[in-house]
Design an enzyme around this catalytic site. Structure first.
Site, PDB file in Angstrom:
ATOM      1  N   LYS A  31       0.844  -1.205   0.000  1.00 35.46           N
ATOM      2  CA  LYS A  31       0.000   0.000   0.000  1.00 35.46           C
ATOM      3  C   LYS A  31       0.876   1.251   0.000  1.00 35.46           C
ATOM      4  O   LYS A  31       1.749   1.410   0.853  1.00 35.46           O
ATOM      5  CB  LYS A  31      -0.912   0.030   1.231  1.00 35.46           C
ATOM      6  CG  LYS A  31      -1.848   1.241   1.235  1.00 35.46           C
ATOM      7  CD  LYS A  31      -2.779   1.244   2.413  1.00 35.46           C
ATOM      8  CE  LYS A  31      -2.238   1.980   3.607  1.00 35.46           C
ATOM      9  NZ  LYS A  31      -2.371   3.447   3.554  1.00 35.46           N
ATOM     10  N   ASP A  58      -3.476   4.356  -2.033  1.00 37.95           N
ATOM     11  CA  ASP A  58      -4.386   4.926  -1.028  1.00 37.95           C
ATOM     12  C   ASP A  58      -4.365   6.451  -1.167  1.00 37.95           C
ATOM     13  O   ASP A  58      -3.769   7.145  -0.356  1.00 37.95           O
ATOM     14  CB  ASP A  58      -3.923   4.467   0.358  1.00 37.95           C
ATOM     15  CG  ASP A  58      -4.912   4.833   1.456  1.00 37.95           C
ATOM     16  OD1 ASP A  58      -6.050   5.237   1.134  1.00 37.95           O
ATOM     17  OD2 ASP A  58      -4.535   4.713   2.639  1.00 37.95           O
ATOM     18  N   LYS A  60      -7.206   8.489  -1.605  1.00 40.47           N
ATOM     19  CA  LYS A  60      -8.407   9.126  -1.033  1.00 40.47           C
ATOM     20  C   LYS A  60      -8.846  10.321  -1.890  1.00 40.47           C
ATOM     21  O   LYS A  60      -8.958  11.449  -1.415  1.00 40.47           O
ATOM     22  CB  LYS A  60      -8.167   9.548   0.415  1.00 40.47           C
ATOM     23  CG  LYS A  60      -7.817   8.372   1.330  1.00 40.47           C
ATOM     24  CD  LYS A  60      -7.760   8.798   2.784  1.00 40.47           C
ATOM     25  CE  LYS A  60      -7.528   7.626   3.736  1.00 40.47           C
ATOM     26  NZ  LYS A  60      -6.191   7.050   3.660  1.00 40.47           N
ATOM     27  N   HIS A  62     -10.972  13.043  -3.872  1.00 37.77           N
ATOM     28  CA  HIS A  62     -12.221  13.750  -3.533  1.00 37.77           C
ATOM     29  C   HIS A  62     -12.247  15.072  -4.289  1.00 37.77           C
ATOM     30  O   HIS A  62     -11.533  16.008  -3.934  1.00 37.77           O
ATOM     31  CB  HIS A  62     -12.258  13.997  -2.012  1.00 37.77           C
ATOM     32  CG  HIS A  62     -13.550  14.553  -1.516  1.00 37.77           C
ATOM     33  ND1 HIS A  62     -13.808  14.713  -0.176  1.00 37.77           N
ATOM     34  CD2 HIS A  62     -14.659  14.974  -2.153  1.00 37.77           C
ATOM     35  CE1 HIS A  62     -15.019  15.231  -0.013  1.00 37.77           C
ATOM     36  NE2 HIS A  62     -15.550  15.397  -1.201  1.00 37.77           N
ATOM     37  N   ASP A  63     -13.059  15.143  -5.345  1.00 39.05           N
ATOM     38  CA  ASP A  63     -13.168  16.385  -6.136  1.00 39.05           C
ATOM     39  C   ASP A  63     -14.452  16.261  -6.962  1.00 39.05           C
ATOM     40  O   ASP A  63     -15.255  15.353  -6.738  1.00 39.05           O
ATOM     41  CB  ASP A  63     -11.915  16.534  -7.021  1.00 39.05           C
ATOM     42  CG  ASP A  63     -11.582  18.000  -7.312  1.00 39.05           C
ATOM     43  OD1 ASP A  63     -12.502  18.741  -7.712  1.00 39.05           O
ATOM     44  OD2 ASP A  63     -10.421  18.390  -7.151  1.00 39.05           O
ATOM     45  N   ILE A  64     -14.646  17.154  -7.929  1.00 41.98           N
ATOM     46  CA  ILE A  64     -15.832  17.010  -8.775  1.00 41.98           C
ATOM     47  C   ILE A  64     -15.677  15.742  -9.621  1.00 41.98           C
ATOM     48  O   ILE A  64     -14.556  15.284  -9.865  1.00 41.98           O
ATOM     49  CB  ILE A  64     -16.064  18.264  -9.671  1.00 41.98           C
ATOM     50  CG1 ILE A  64     -14.858  18.526 -10.569  1.00 41.98           C
ATOM     51  CG2 ILE A  64     -16.405  19.470  -8.823  1.00 41.98           C
ATOM     52  CD1 ILE A  64     -15.127  19.585 -11.632  1.00 41.98           C
ATOM     53  N   PRO A  65     -16.804  15.142 -10.056  1.00 40.86           N
ATOM     54  CA  PRO A  65     -16.731  13.848 -10.756  1.00 40.86           C
ATOM     55  C   PRO A  65     -15.755  13.833 -11.927  1.00 40.86           C
ATOM     56  O   PRO A  65     -14.969  12.892 -12.081  1.00 40.86           O
ATOM     57  CB  PRO A  65     -18.179  13.630 -11.224  1.00 40.86           C
ATOM     58  CG  PRO A  65     -19.008  14.357 -10.214  1.00 40.86           C
ATOM     59  CD  PRO A  65     -18.195  15.568  -9.837  1.00 40.86           C
ATOM     60  N   THR A  67     -13.069  15.575 -12.505  1.00 37.89           N
ATOM     61  CA  THR A  67     -11.659  15.630 -12.091  1.00 37.89           C
ATOM     62  C   THR A  67     -11.210  14.291 -11.505  1.00 37.89           C
ATOM     63  O   THR A  67     -10.112  13.810 -11.784  1.00 37.89           O
ATOM     64  CB  THR A  67     -11.471  16.771 -11.070  1.00 37.89           C
ATOM     65  OG1 THR A  67     -11.836  17.990 -11.719  1.00 37.89           O
ATOM     66  CG2 THR A  67     -10.032  16.861 -10.590  1.00 37.89           C
ATOM     67  N   THR A 114     -11.140   8.418  10.550  1.00 39.01           N
ATOM     68  CA  THR A 114     -11.139   8.091  11.986  1.00 39.01           C
ATOM     69  C   THR A 114     -10.580   9.246  12.825  1.00 39.01           C
ATOM     70  O   THR A 114     -10.669   9.224  14.046  1.00 39.01           O
ATOM     71  CB  THR A 114     -10.333   6.808  12.272  1.00 39.01           C
ATOM     72  OG1 THR A 114      -9.116   6.868  11.537  1.00 39.01           O
ATOM     73  CG2 THR A 114     -11.112   5.581  11.861  1.00 39.01           C
ATOM     74  N   ARG A 209       3.369  -0.451  10.580  1.00 42.26           N
ATOM     75  CA  ARG A 209       4.476  -0.428  11.541  1.00 42.26           C
ATOM     76  C   ARG A 209       4.764  -1.736  12.270  1.00 42.26           C
ATOM     77  O   ARG A 209       5.928  -1.998  12.577  1.00 42.26           O
ATOM     78  CB  ARG A 209       4.256   0.724  12.527  1.00 42.26           C
ATOM     79  CG  ARG A 209       4.451   2.072  11.833  1.00 42.26           C
ATOM     80  CD  ARG A 209       3.863   3.216  12.587  1.00 42.26           C
ATOM     81  NE  ARG A 209       2.408   3.144  12.606  1.00 42.26           N
ATOM     82  CZ  ARG A 209       1.632   4.002  13.237  1.00 42.26           C
ATOM     83  NH1 ARG A 209       2.173   4.994  13.920  1.00 42.26           N
ATOM     84  NH2 ARG A 209       0.318   3.873  13.196  1.00 42.26           N
TER      85      ARG A 209
HETATM   86  O1  C5P Z   1       1.430   1.437  10.749  1.00 43.64           O
HETATM   87  P1  C5P Z   1      -0.021   1.047  10.744  1.00 43.64           P
HETATM   88  O2  C5P Z   1      -0.239  -0.453  10.735  1.00 43.64           O
HETATM   89  O3  C5P Z   1      -0.819   1.758  11.811  1.00 43.64           O
HETATM   90  O4  C5P Z   1      -0.515   1.584   9.330  1.00 43.64           O
HETATM   91  C1  C5P Z   1      -1.829   1.584   8.969  1.00 43.64           C
HETATM   92  C2  C5P Z   1      -2.007   2.215   7.606  1.00 43.64           C
HETATM   93  O5  C5P Z   1      -3.400   2.333   7.374  1.00 43.64           O
HETATM   94  C3  C5P Z   1      -1.419   3.601   7.452  1.00 43.64           C
HETATM   95  O6  C5P Z   1      -0.969   3.734   6.102  1.00 43.64           O
HETATM   96  C4  C5P Z   1      -2.577   4.518   7.732  1.00 43.64           C
HETATM   97  O7  C5P Z   1      -2.494   5.735   7.038  1.00 43.64           O
HETATM   98  C5  C5P Z   1      -3.758   3.692   7.223  1.00 43.64           C
HETATM   99  N1  C5P Z   1      -5.048   3.980   7.879  1.00 43.64           N
HETATM  100  C6  C5P Z   1      -5.240   3.893   9.249  1.00 43.64           C
HETATM  101  N2  C5P Z   1      -6.450   4.161   9.807  1.00 43.64           N
HETATM  102  C7  C5P Z   1      -7.456   4.512   9.044  1.00 43.64           C
HETATM  103  C8  C5P Z   1      -7.309   4.600   7.667  1.00 43.64           C
HETATM  104  C9  C5P Z   1      -6.065   4.323   7.109  1.00 43.64           C
HETATM  105  O8  C5P Z   1      -4.317   3.554   9.994  1.00 43.64           O
HETATM  106  N3  C5P Z   1      -8.624   4.746   9.605  1.00 43.64           N
END
Ligand code: C5P
Length: 228
Positions: A31, A58, A60, A62-65, A67, A114, A209
């Site tokens: 990812k 990843d 994410k 988010h803009d007008i359709p 774009t 989150t 991590r």
């Molecule tokens: O290092 P870790 O296992 O926490 O990484 C989780 C990955 O998932 C990161 O790239 C983080 O940006 C992403 N992520 C997250 N929580 C979310 C959405 C995405 O930790 N709610």
């Protein structure tokens, strides 16, 4: 198929490629986030793709359709397996993003970040709770023809019930032996084990991590793979 996607959240391209090479036998995909994409662009994605695993962008979006559809077309050459967009962009944006994605690309929606709680939502004019808003945007993503959503391990069972053939991407996972404030990642507050998330219906397990900051990333990835 191994459902683990390793989050390559490393600032340096050479370090990201080296880590991916090391653990590639024990993860199913890689990812790459917005930071990586802004820093290293298409070149960086090509370098990581040479490792030979599916790529999850990843971004994410988010803009007008129009774009967002254009952006999807521009990343098409990278042949990503998964791309994220924001469900809050609305139904037309999601429909156009999905139509512009390649046939082999899962388009998955982020519902409520989150990092936002009820009071943050209310400050943006959204009166419902974060939980209700997640469910509302999940239904909208399904209606728009997306493949699935990003959700926490604690939500996936409920979401899976509403959306039987949905594709669910779950971050915030920690192996059972890791203390919440253990191996880098003490900022994830409500964690779950990869196995529990898988059992609850997760399609993809995003893990960063616990592998990337482990003393021995290969052993850490192998151990997690062994629990699935
Ligand atoms: O290092 P870790 O296992 O926490 O990484 C989780 C990955 O998932 C990161 O790239 C983080 O940006 C992403 N992520 C997250 N929580 C979310 C959405 C995405 O930790 N709610």
């Amino acid at each position: 198929m191994n459902p683990i996607y390793l989050a390559l959240d490393l600032p340096r391209l050479d370090a990201a490629v080296a880590l991916a090479q090391k653990v590639k036998g024990h993860v199913g995909g890689l990812k790459l986030g917005l930071e990586f994409f802004c820093a290293h662009g298409h070149h960086g994605v090509h370098e990581v793709a040479k490792v030979g695993l599916p790529i999850f962008l990843d971004l994410k979006l988010h803009d007008i359709p129009n774009t967002v559809a254009g952006a999807m077309q521009s990343i098409h050459v990278l042949e990503p397996a998964i791309v994220t967009i924001h469900a809050a962009g609305g139904r037309a944006m999601m429909e156009d993003a999905k139509a512009a994605a390649g046939e082999n690309c899962k388009v998955v929606a982020v519902t409520v970040l989150t990092s936002l709680d009820g009071s943050d939502l209310s400050a943006t004019g959204i009166g419902s709770s974060a939980h209700d808003q997640v469910l509302r945007l999940t239904d909208l993503a399904a209606e728009a023809g997306l493949d699935g959503i990003v959700c926490s391990g604690h939500e996936v069972a409920q979401v899976h019930k509403r959306w039987k053939n949905g594709y669910f991407v779950v971050p915030g996972l920690r192996p059972a032996e890791a203390s919440p404030n253990g191996i880098g990642g003490g900022d994830q507050k409500r964690t779950m084990t990869p196995r529990a998330a898988r059992d609850a219906g997760a399609s993809v397990l995003v893990i960063g991590r616990p592998i990337s900051r482990a003393e021995d990333p290969v052993a850490a990835a192998r151990a997690i793979e062994g629990t699935l």
